[in-house]
Structure formats: C-alpha cells, structure tokens
Design a protein around this motif. Structure first.
Motif, PDB file in Angstrom:
ATOM      1  N   TYR A 132       0.834  -1.196   0.000  1.00 44.86           N
ATOM      2  CA  TYR A 132       0.000   0.000   0.000  1.00 44.86           C
ATOM      3  C   TYR A 132       0.873   1.252   0.000  1.00 44.86           C
ATOM      4  O   TYR A 132       1.955   1.263   0.578  1.00 44.86           O
ATOM      5  CB  TYR A 132      -0.912   0.016   1.226  1.00 44.86           C
ATOM      6  N   TYR A 133       0.379   2.289  -0.653  1.00 47.29           N
ATOM      7  CA  TYR A 133       1.096   3.543  -0.777  1.00 47.29           C
ATOM      8  C   TYR A 133       0.244   4.672  -0.214  1.00 47.29           C
ATOM      9  O   TYR A 133      -0.977   4.580  -0.182  1.00 47.29           O
ATOM     10  CB  TYR A 133       1.403   3.818  -2.256  1.00 47.29           C
ATOM     11  N   ARG A 134       0.919   5.744   0.193  1.00 45.46           N
ATOM     12  CA  ARG A 134       0.188   6.891   0.730  1.00 45.46           C
ATOM     13  C   ARG A 134       0.823   8.184   0.255  1.00 45.46           C
ATOM     14  O   ARG A 134       1.995   8.229  -0.114  1.00 45.46           O
ATOM     15  CB  ARG A 134       0.136   6.863   2.249  1.00 45.46           C
ATOM     16  N   THR A 135      -0.004   9.206   0.288  1.00 46.73           N
ATOM     17  CA  THR A 135       0.438  10.565   0.015  1.00 46.73           C
ATOM     18  C   THR A 135      -0.521  11.474   0.778  1.00 46.73           C
ATOM     19  O   THR A 135      -1.463  10.992   1.401  1.00 46.73           O
ATOM     20  CB  THR A 135       0.445  10.883  -1.503  1.00 46.73           C
ATOM     21  N   GLY A 159      -1.954   0.673  -5.419  1.00 48.51           N
ATOM     22  CA  GLY A 159      -1.235   0.776  -6.689  1.00 48.51           C
ATOM     23  C   GLY A 159      -2.172   1.195  -7.803  1.00 48.51           C
ATOM     24  O   GLY A 159      -1.833   2.036  -8.623  1.00 48.51           O
ATOM     25  N   MET A 206       2.317   1.722   5.158  1.00 50.57           N
ATOM     26  CA  MET A 206       2.138   2.286   3.821  1.00 50.57           C
ATOM     27  C   MET A 206       3.416   3.022   3.416  1.00 50.57           C
ATOM     28  O   MET A 206       4.009   3.725   4.223  1.00 50.57           O
ATOM     29  CB  MET A 206       0.946   3.241   3.811  1.00 50.57           C
ATOM     30  N   ILE A 207       3.796   2.868   2.161  1.00 45.11           N
ATOM     31  CA  ILE A 207       4.991   3.509   1.630  1.00 45.11           C
ATOM     32  C   ILE A 207       4.601   4.874   1.057  1.00 45.11           C
ATOM     33  O   ILE A 207       3.645   4.975   0.279  1.00 45.11           O
ATOM     34  CB  ILE A 207       5.624   2.633   0.530  1.00 45.11           C
ATOM     35  N   GLU A 208       5.334   5.906   1.452  1.00 47.92           N
ATOM     36  CA  GLU A 208       5.093   7.256   0.937  1.00 47.92           C
ATOM     37  C   GLU A 208       5.494   7.290  -0.535  1.00 47.92           C
ATOM     38  O   GLU A 208       6.617   6.958  -0.896  1.00 47.92           O
ATOM     39  CB  GLU A 208       5.925   8.265   1.740  1.00 47.92           C
ATOM     40  N   LYS A 209       4.532   7.659  -1.395  1.00 47.68           N
ATOM     41  CA  LYS A 209       4.820   7.739  -2.830  1.00 47.68           C
ATOM     42  C   LYS A 209       3.821   8.711  -3.456  1.00 47.68           C
ATOM     43  O   LYS A 209       2.639   8.433  -3.527  1.00 47.68           O
ATOM     44  CB  LYS A 209       4.721   6.363  -3.488  1.00 47.68           C
ATOM     45  N   ASP A 210       4.315   9.849  -3.882  1.00 52.99           N
ATOM     46  CA  ASP A 210       3.437  10.905  -4.379  1.00 52.99           C
ATOM     47  C   ASP A 210       3.087  10.778  -5.862  1.00 52.99           C
ATOM     48  O   ASP A 210       2.018  11.199  -6.279  1.00 52.99           O
ATOM     49  CB  ASP A 210       4.090  12.279  -4.155  1.00 52.99           C
ATOM     50  N   MET A 218       1.883   8.837  -8.367  1.00 51.06           N
ATOM     51  CA  MET A 218       1.135   7.682  -8.868  1.00 51.06           C
ATOM     52  C   MET A 218      -0.109   8.187  -9.595  1.00 51.06           C
ATOM     53  O   MET A 218      -0.797   9.085  -9.092  1.00 51.06           O
ATOM     54  CB  MET A 218       0.748   6.762  -7.720  1.00 51.06           C
TER      55      MET A 218
END
Length: 179
Positions: A2-5, A20, A42-46, A48
C-alpha cells in the motif's frame, strides 16, 4: 503493498492511500480509524496516477463542482455488510442528506430482512475508509442531529455547507453520538 500521500484541503490535511491501482483510503488528519484496515506500513509515494486522479477529483469537489464517484477506482477494505452500506452511501446525491434509519431500511431490503439496526448501519458508516468520496458526511440522525462523523463534526458541517445543504433543520448534538 500500500502507498500513501497527502493532500492539503480546506478541511485540513488529508491522507490518501492506494494499492497501486485503486484508492483504499481517504482520511482527514486525526480521523478516527485512520488507516485501521491496512495492516502493513504504507509507503510514501506521491507520483502515482491513481493519486493524481484523486487529487484532481478533490480539487473539483472543493471548488464546488460535483465530480462523479464513478470517475475513481475505489477498493475500500471491509466486510460484505460494510461494503453494502458504503455502496448505498455512494447513491446519496451531492448536496443531499439521508438518515441512518433510511439506510437501515435499504439494507433490510437488500438482505431480505424485516428490519435492520440503525446502529449496525452507523458502525459501517463510521468505519468508511474513503471519506468525502464515499459521502458518509451526508448521513444524519432522524431528528436532524449531525452525529457520528469520524472526521469530526466541524469537518462534517464544512462539507455539507460546501455542498449547499440546507442546514436550518440540522444541529450539532450537545453530547454523545447516539443515532
């Protein structure tokens, strides 16, 4: 995975989460149950595409436009009962409200039951992981009480006012959050 921003909004900082491809969470800062159904960090990823789409959707929403929920790919995490309630929430038109009891009646019909508990519906509404987009803020008590919003009642009021809801018969309860 899971990713977050984050997204700065007129109601405070909002955390967005995705798997994703699909949005799995939209939470106001300090919201009750913030990220509760995601059991991994959750991995920080802006950068996407799914986050870009949600940010544009929220930009339009906060500008007073009426973006359609169907424009986004949502995958809220929860049991079948909760997901059924969240589907009903998505049917509440922009700028309109409904009650926990009305949703309970719809759920009773869906489940072929004579009746359904408003409190059970309230639990599902309160655990909605995709706030604002799945519009749980549009649900009020039968008497007009603005009760039970995990993002806080001040935020609920701001969202309803933004949508142009007639607030004249609605009120903030003096204590408690009973339905």
């Amino acid at each position: 995975m899971y990713y977050r921003t984050t997204y700065p909004s007129p109601v405070g900082l909002i955390t967005l989460a995705c798997d994703g491809d699909n949005i799995v969470g939209v939470w106001n800062e300090g919201q009750k149950y913030h990220g509760a159904d995601i059991s991994v960090e959750m991995i920080e990823k802006d950068d996407m595409p799914v986050f870009d789409a949600v940010k544009k959707w929220l930009d339009r929403y906060f500008a007073g436009k009426k973006p359609a929920i169907s424009e986004l790919t949502l995958a809220p995490i929860g049991g079948e009962f909760w997901k059924s309630v969240w589907t009903i929430l998505c049917e509440i038109p922009y700028g309109e409200i409904t009650t926990y009891g009305d949703i309970a009646k719809k759920m009773a019909v869906k489940m072929n039951k004579e009746m359904m508990s408003s409190q059970a519906v309230g639990g599902a509404v309160g655990h909605n992981p995709i706030s604002i987009i799945i519009p749980c803020h549009r649900v009020v008590g039968a008497n007009g009480s603005l009760t039970g919003y995990a993002g806080g009642l001040k935020t609920k009021v701001k969202l309803l006012e933004l949508e142009g809801v007639d607030m004249s018969r609605l009120f903030v309860p003096t204590k408690g959050t009973a339905l």
